[in-house]
Design an enzyme around this catalytic site. Structure first.
Site, PDB file in Angstrom:
ATOM      1  N   CYS A   1       6.393   8.926 -17.804  1.00  0.00           N
ATOM      2  CA  CYS A   1       5.234   8.385 -17.099  1.00  0.00           C
ATOM      3  C   CYS A   1       4.753   9.399 -16.074  1.00  0.00           C
ATOM      4  O   CYS A   1       5.560  10.031 -15.386  1.00  0.00           O
ATOM      5  CB  CYS A   1       5.612   7.073 -16.413  1.00  0.00           C
ATOM      6  SG  CYS A   1       4.269   6.287 -15.510  1.00  0.00           S
TER       7      CYS A   1
ATOM      8  N   HIS B   1       1.218  -1.249 -16.714  1.00  0.00           N
ATOM      9  CA  HIS B   1       0.787  -0.697 -15.422  1.00  0.00           C
ATOM     10  C   HIS B   1      -0.155  -1.645 -14.685  1.00  0.00           C
ATOM     11  O   HIS B   1      -0.068  -1.779 -13.458  1.00  0.00           O
ATOM     12  CB  HIS B   1       0.091   0.653 -15.616  1.00  0.00           C
ATOM     13  CG  HIS B   1       1.015   1.823 -15.619  1.00  0.00           C
ATOM     14  ND1 HIS B   1       1.889   2.100 -14.590  1.00  0.00           N
ATOM     15  CD2 HIS B   1       1.198   2.816 -16.532  1.00  0.00           C
ATOM     16  CE1 HIS B   1       2.574   3.192 -14.862  1.00  0.00           C
ATOM     17  NE2 HIS B   1       2.176   3.648 -16.040  1.00  0.00           N
TER      18      HIS B   1
ATOM     19  N   HIS C   1       2.502   0.196 -22.762  1.00  0.00           N
ATOM     20  CA  HIS C   1       2.871   0.955 -21.561  1.00  0.00           C
ATOM     21  C   HIS C   1       1.758   0.869 -20.521  1.00  0.00           C
ATOM     22  O   HIS C   1       2.016   0.628 -19.331  1.00  0.00           O
ATOM     23  CB  HIS C   1       3.142   2.416 -21.955  1.00  0.00           C
ATOM     24  CG  HIS C   1       3.552   3.300 -20.824  1.00  0.00           C
ATOM     25  ND1 HIS C   1       4.802   3.889 -20.739  1.00  0.00           N
ATOM     26  CD2 HIS C   1       2.882   3.721 -19.706  1.00  0.00           C
ATOM     27  CE1 HIS C   1       4.876   4.622 -19.632  1.00  0.00           C
ATOM     28  NE2 HIS C   1       3.712   4.543 -18.992  1.00  0.00           N
ATOM     29  N   GLU C   2       0.515   1.066 -20.961  1.00  0.00           N
ATOM     30  CA  GLU C   2      -0.611   1.057 -20.020  1.00  0.00           C
ATOM     31  C   GLU C   2      -0.920  -0.355 -19.511  1.00  0.00           C
ATOM     32  O   GLU C   2      -1.246  -0.534 -18.328  1.00  0.00           O
ATOM     33  CB  GLU C   2      -1.848   1.684 -20.669  1.00  0.00           C
ATOM     34  CG  GLU C   2      -1.672   3.130 -21.114  1.00  0.00           C
ATOM     35  CD  GLU C   2      -1.076   4.031 -20.044  1.00  0.00           C
ATOM     36  OE1 GLU C   2      -1.392   3.840 -18.849  1.00  0.00           O
ATOM     37  OE2 GLU C   2      -0.273   4.913 -20.394  1.00  0.00           O
TER      38      GLU C   2
END
Length: 204
Positions: free
Chosen positions: A131, A178, A174-175
């Protein structure tokens, strides 16, 4: 001047100096949805995020600007707590080393993305994940859904529904993590980082 105002200035290029690191509370906050129709500032921010990803994957620009390569970026990583993510997944050369016909397998800025369904089967990348907001190696399998269906809006305000699997599914999860205040290592088994269950699909 807000972080977003600075980032969208015509002369500004997003660099690693704009990427906040773990420990910053913005990375642990649940980001706010963007209003529709999109304002110019949010459209510009998405374009700047995509520009960063392209620069990060260009060896010349990456060296010039001191960038780490990335395939995804979420607005909270640049200290803007909004539900905006950019993804840029490159196609790889073939076995003979010939360049791909299309540079990218997926290129999109997603506004208010949401996972609306997912597979029962889980998956993880064999090499783990990294990351831009984490300046250290965290080893272990990051367990995610093998397939996901995602709803989102594009910069024109059009709604889309896409089905993703494999690497692209990993990237979008993954995004989206966030914008929900989750970092990749939260999904690693702390006691047994490389634990493999029978149904876990390991992606090379």
């Amino acid at each position: 001047m807000s972080a977003q105002d600075k980032l969208i200035k015509p002369s500004h290029l997003i660099t690693m100096d704009d990427i906040i690191r773990e420990g910053n509370p913005t990375l642990r906050a649940v980001a706010k949805e963007v209003s529709l129709p999109l304002c110019d500032e949010d459209i510009l921010l998405g374009e700047k995020m995509m520009q960063f990803l392209k620069h990060s994957q260009d060896p010349v620009m990456a060296e010039k600007l001191g960038l780490r390569a990335g395939v995804g970026l979420a607005a909270p990583q640049i200290d803007v707590s909004k539900r905006i993510i950019a993804v840029l997944v490159p196609n790889l050369p073939d076995k003979e080393g010939n360049p791909p016909k299309e540079a990218y397998s997926w290129q999109e800025v997603l506004y208010n993305p949401k996972i609306v369904s997912h597979s029962v089967q889980d998956a993880a990348l064999s090499d783990g994940e990294g990351c831009l907001s984490v300046d250290r190696v965290v080893e272990g399998y990051v367990v995610r859904h093998a397939r996901v269906t995602v709803d989102y809006y594009d910069k024109e305000g059009q709604q889309h529904r896409i089905k993703l699997k494999g690497y692209n599914a990993i990237v979008v999860q993954h995004e989206i993590d966030h914008i929900n205040g989750i970092l990749f290592y939260d999904r690693i088994n702390a006691k047994n980082p490389f634990e493999t269950k029978e149904e876990l699909l390991i992606l090379d």
